[in-house]
Write a protein that holds these residues in place. Structure first.
Motif, PDB file in Angstrom:
ATOM      1  N   TYR A  27       0.841  -1.203   0.000  1.00 47.55           N
ATOM      2  CA  TYR A  27       0.000   0.000   0.000  1.00 47.55           C
ATOM      3  C   TYR A  27       0.873   1.249   0.000  1.00 47.55           C
ATOM      4  N   PHE A  29       0.706   5.096   0.571  1.00 45.55           N
ATOM      5  CA  PHE A  29      -0.211   5.942   1.341  1.00 45.55           C
ATOM      6  C   PHE A  29      -1.120   6.789   0.444  1.00 45.55           C
ATOM      7  N   GLY A  30      -2.423   6.566   0.581  1.00 44.16           N
ATOM      8  CA  GLY A  30      -3.407   7.378  -0.109  1.00 44.16           C
ATOM      9  C   GLY A  30      -3.573   7.083  -1.580  1.00 44.16           C
ATOM     10  N   ILE A  31      -2.717   6.261  -2.159  1.00 40.36           N
ATOM     11  CA  ILE A  31      -2.765   6.051  -3.607  1.00 40.36           C
ATOM     12  C   ILE A  31      -3.401   4.709  -3.954  1.00 40.36           C
ATOM     13  N   GLY A  32      -3.003   3.666  -3.257  1.00 39.88           N
ATOM     14  CA  GLY A  32      -3.629   2.380  -3.531  1.00 39.88           C
ATOM     15  C   GLY A  32      -2.755   1.224  -3.112  1.00 39.88           C
ATOM     16  N   GLU A  33      -3.301   0.034  -3.375  1.00 37.80           N
ATOM     17  CA  GLU A  33      -2.658  -1.196  -2.935  1.00 37.80           C
ATOM     18  C   GLU A  33      -2.583  -2.150  -4.120  1.00 37.80           C
ATOM     19  N   ARG A  53       8.194  -2.920 -10.568  1.00 36.22           N
ATOM     20  CA  ARG A  53       8.383  -2.180 -11.805  1.00 36.22           C
ATOM     21  C   ARG A  53       7.368  -1.049 -11.847  1.00 36.22           C
ATOM     22  N   VAL A  55       4.860   0.971 -13.306  1.00 37.04           N
ATOM     23  CA  VAL A  55       4.020   1.016 -14.509  1.00 37.04           C
ATOM     24  C   VAL A  55       2.703   1.747 -14.288  1.00 37.04           C
ATOM     25  N   HIS A  70       7.217   5.067   4.949  1.00 38.33           N
ATOM     26  CA  HIS A  70       6.278   4.026   5.365  1.00 38.33           C
ATOM     27  C   HIS A  70       5.617   3.378   4.155  1.00 38.33           C
ATOM     28  N   ARG A 215      -3.473 -11.682 -12.471  1.00 38.50           N
ATOM     29  CA  ARG A 215      -4.724 -11.007 -12.837  1.00 38.50           C
ATOM     30  C   ARG A 215      -4.875  -9.782 -11.945  1.00 38.50           C
ATOM     31  N   ASN A 216      -5.821  -8.913 -12.307  1.00 39.14           N
ATOM     32  CA  ASN A 216      -6.178  -7.782 -11.454  1.00 39.14           C
ATOM     33  C   ASN A 216      -6.632  -8.314 -10.098  1.00 39.14           C
ATOM     34  N   LYS A 218      -7.751  -6.874  -6.007  1.00 38.00           N
ATOM     35  CA  LYS A 218      -7.957  -5.767  -5.080  1.00 38.00           C
ATOM     36  C   LYS A 218      -7.904  -6.225  -3.627  1.00 38.00           C
ATOM     37  N   ALA A 220      -7.035  -9.865  -2.447  1.00 43.68           N
ATOM     38  CA  ALA A 220      -6.115 -10.984  -2.186  1.00 43.68           C
ATOM     39  C   ALA A 220      -6.710 -12.079  -1.312  1.00 43.68           C
ATOM     40  N   CYS A 224     -13.091  -9.916  -3.745  1.00 39.78           N
ATOM     41  CA  CYS A 224     -13.378  -8.892  -4.761  1.00 39.78           C
ATOM     42  C   CYS A 224     -13.737  -9.509  -6.105  1.00 39.78           C
ATOM     43  N   ARG A 226     -12.133 -10.237  -8.747  1.00 41.86           N
ATOM     44  CA  ARG A 226     -11.554  -9.739  -9.985  1.00 41.86           C
ATOM     45  C   ARG A 226     -10.545 -10.694 -10.608  1.00 41.86           C
TER      46      ARG A 226
END
Lengths: 255, 384
Positions: A27, A29-33, A53, A55, A70, A215-216, A218, A220, A224, A226
């Motif tokens: 994760y 911070f604030g952007i995503g996992e 990498r 991307v 962190h 695969r995508n 969200k 684990a 989700c 996906r």
């Protein structure tokens, strides 16, 4: 490409006990996992290593982290390479591009327990010389006795003296007994398929070929939805599969 | 809740409309948040109800592919309609849910998990297909290696009053999915409405100790033999009036054996990829997770939101979406629902409620799509 080392507080931390082939959710911070393969030594409990990498937004943020920053981490998740089942067999590790990342923990394990295995080979294909990962280590592995390492490039310059071409072209150049070999393949899905087919052609059984899929994801943990491939949730049933269990699904486009 | 499985041989109780009202009052006294069917925006939706006056008295619905209309019959019936666009999953598995907050200052980062609510639900008017749908979501979110604490907290304290359907909708096919119209298990109390000839009563079946305890708090009497037979006739009538059907025995083999069928291309030419079917489906569980920050940049949150396999983003990986065509996305939805779900969770993911047919803006009908593949199973695009 950036390798991140996260300090872990010893073997009591479940995060530092992973099996080769597993991944963590990292994760920024604030952007995503995002899911990231664990690329370090499974025997080392003081740090958790990932190779990222840059991307997308999250991987770019992870790649920009500085010492002492962190990062959020959940894991380890997923199935693992059959390092125990491979004991006594020849072992082929076949990597395409960043597919080397989730195979590196297997390399560490094989080096540490070299006597447990038969002949061992790493076949590694990359686009260009600049795309090669872990170059100092690659040189070390190349110089290790009883350890066959072949590297091939899609596009090579004048300074490249090694192999050029598709990774399957390396198969005749290493020694292994097809009927007694465990193969582990990771790379782009087309590379996985063509490599598996090449191995089947020379007599490696589908039950002795293992692949790692992507695969995508969200969550684990199978919520989700996906990462589904047919009836598989790649996050928890995979990412490592025995080839015969998914080969029919890989043949269908856009599944 | 819902411990015991239903048993037709138990003596049934009878409640009047006032008795039903007393039951709702008892829920309120026990601190439950009462949710049930009510008329809003020209549809029967699930929302908070105060009393039996909030129920859709005298209303019924007409449903067909891409069509939903309410009609006022003006009679006294409170449950004379099929399921609407809502399902109970919006309460148990909310469409939008904060999972955690993260606070950052100069020295440290602190993660604060979202505390699940302590509010207990009383669901009034849960249909047999919906009980099966809740059971399916239980298996996904509670029954595996990982348990969803948010679903668990909502689900385990929920009191369920089920209703045996007195009317089959135009897009209903629960009878052929073996999920209704009679409720069998998974409820605390189950009622059958008797209205029209004779007095307006609700026959009540007890499905759990909690259900029995609640029933004891409200005025009721034993049902008569005539009433019991009338209630059985209600369900039997509904079972033979289904608007749709699917031959369901061999669906897994049929669909997984036809992944390259030409029909996928044909249905994709009509499908808008709008995701309505997945939003109204009571079993669809897929989500996305979104991370955000406020303007200071030091307060971050993670939210979970319903998502759909019909969006391009759903299967996106670096370089593109795995399922870039509408054909592959429709195929994913339908084969997951009717086939691979069986491998994953032991049973079909479809409960035959018909919502995906009614709420599809172009009226794509899952039962018709199955039939089309069944009638020409060998037609493929000739690919490997």
């Amino acid at each position: 490409m950036v390798s991140l080392e996260i300090a872990a507080d010893g073997s009591d931390n479940p995060l530092s006990r992973f099996r080769p082939g597993q991944f963590n959710m990292l994760y920024a911070f604030g952007i995503g996992e995002i899911p990231i393969s664990i690329s370090g030594d499974p025997a080392s409990t003081d740090r958790i290593t990932h190779t990222v990498r840059s991307v997308g937004p999250v991987s770019a943020a992870l790649a920009k982290l500085k010492r002492g920053d962190h990062v959020g981490i959940r894991g380890p998740f997923g199935s693992s390479w059959p390092v125990d089942e491979a004991a006594g067999c020849d072992v082929l590790l076949i990597a395409g591009g960043i597919g080397l990342v989730p195979l590196r923990p297997v390399l560490y394990h094989l080096l540490k327990h070299r006597e447990t295995y038969g002949r061992v080979a790493l076949l590694y294909g990359a686009r260009t010389r600049d795309d090669l990962l872990y170059r100092p280590e690659l040189d070390t592995w190349r110089r290790t006795p009883n350890f066959q390492v072949r590297v091939t490039l899609d596009r090579a310059g004048r300074d490249w003296v090694g192999d050029v071409g598709y990774v399957t072209g390396l198969l005749p150049k290493v020694r292994f007994d097809p009927v007694d070999t465990i193969a582990m393949i990771c790379g782009p899905e087309v590379m996985i398929r063509s490599t598996a087919l090449a191995l089947l052609d020379i007599g490696v059984a589908a039950t002795q070929i293992f692949i790692s899929l992507e695969r995508n994801m969200k969550c684990a943990v199978g919520f989700c939805g996906r990462c589904q491939l047919g009836s598989h949730f790649i996050c928890k049933d995979g990412p490592v599969y025995r080839y015969d269990r998914v080969h029919d699904l890989l043949a269908i486009r856009e599944l | 809740m819902a411990g015991r499985s239903g048993n037709g041989t138990l003596p049934l109780a009878a409640l009047t409309v006032d008795g039903l009202q007393a039951l709702l009052q008892a829920f309120r006294q026990h601190g439950y948040r009462i949710v049930g069917p009510t008329v809003r925006d020209q549809a029967i939706v699930y929302d908070d109800i105060e009393s039996v006056e909030g129920l859709p008295r005298g209303w019924t619905d007409e449903q067909d592919g891409g069509r939903y209309r309410l009609t006022q019959l003006g009679d006294d019936a409170l449950f004379n309609y099929a399921v609407g666009p809502h399902s109970w999953k919006q309460f148990l598995h909310p469409p939008l849910l904060r999972l955690l907050s993260v606070e950052r200052d100069a020295a440290t980062v602190r993660v604060v998990p979202e505390i699940p609510p302590t509010q207990r639900f009383a669901f009034v008017g849960v249909r047999a297909c919906e009980l099966h749908a809740i059971g399916l979501q239980d298996r996904i979110l509670l029954g595996g290696q990982y348990v969803d604490p948010h679903y668990s907290a909502r689900r385990e304290s929920t009191f369920i009053v089920a209703v045996n359907c007195g009317k089959a909708g135009g897009t209903c096919f629960c009878a052929s999915m073996n999920t209704g119209p009679k409720v069998e298990k998974g409820f605390d109390l189950a009622i059958t409405e008797l209205v029209g000839e004779g007095p307006h009563v609700f026959l009540v079946e007890e499905g759990s100790d909690a259900g029995s305890a609640m029933l004891d708090e409200v005025p009721h009497r034993a049902a008569t033999q005539d009433e019991i037979e009338a209630a059985q006739a209600v369900v039997a009538r509904t079972a033979v009036a289904m608007g749709r059907e699917i031959r369901s025995g061999d669906l897994r083999e049929l669909l997984l054996g036809n992944l390259e069928h030409l029909r996928w291309e044909e249905v994709a030419s009509r499908c808008l990829s709008c995701a309505n079917c997945t939003m109204v489906c009571p079993t669809c569980f897929c989500t996305t997770v979104e991370d955000t920050t406020d303007l200071t940049g030091d307060h971050a949150e993670r939210w979970r939101r319903w998502d759909s396999c019909f969006t391009m983003d759903f299967s996106y990986m670096h370089g593109g979406s795995v399922r870039a065509s509408a054909r592959s996305r429709y195929r994913q939805w339908m084969t997951h629902k009717l086939a691979s779900w069986i491998d994953q969770f032991g049973t079909s993911g479809c409960v035959g409620c018909g919502r995906c047919i009614t709420w599809c803006p172009v009226g794509i009908d899952i039962t018709e799509e199955v039939r089309a593949i069944r009638e020409s199973p060998a037609t493929t695009e000739g690919s490997s």
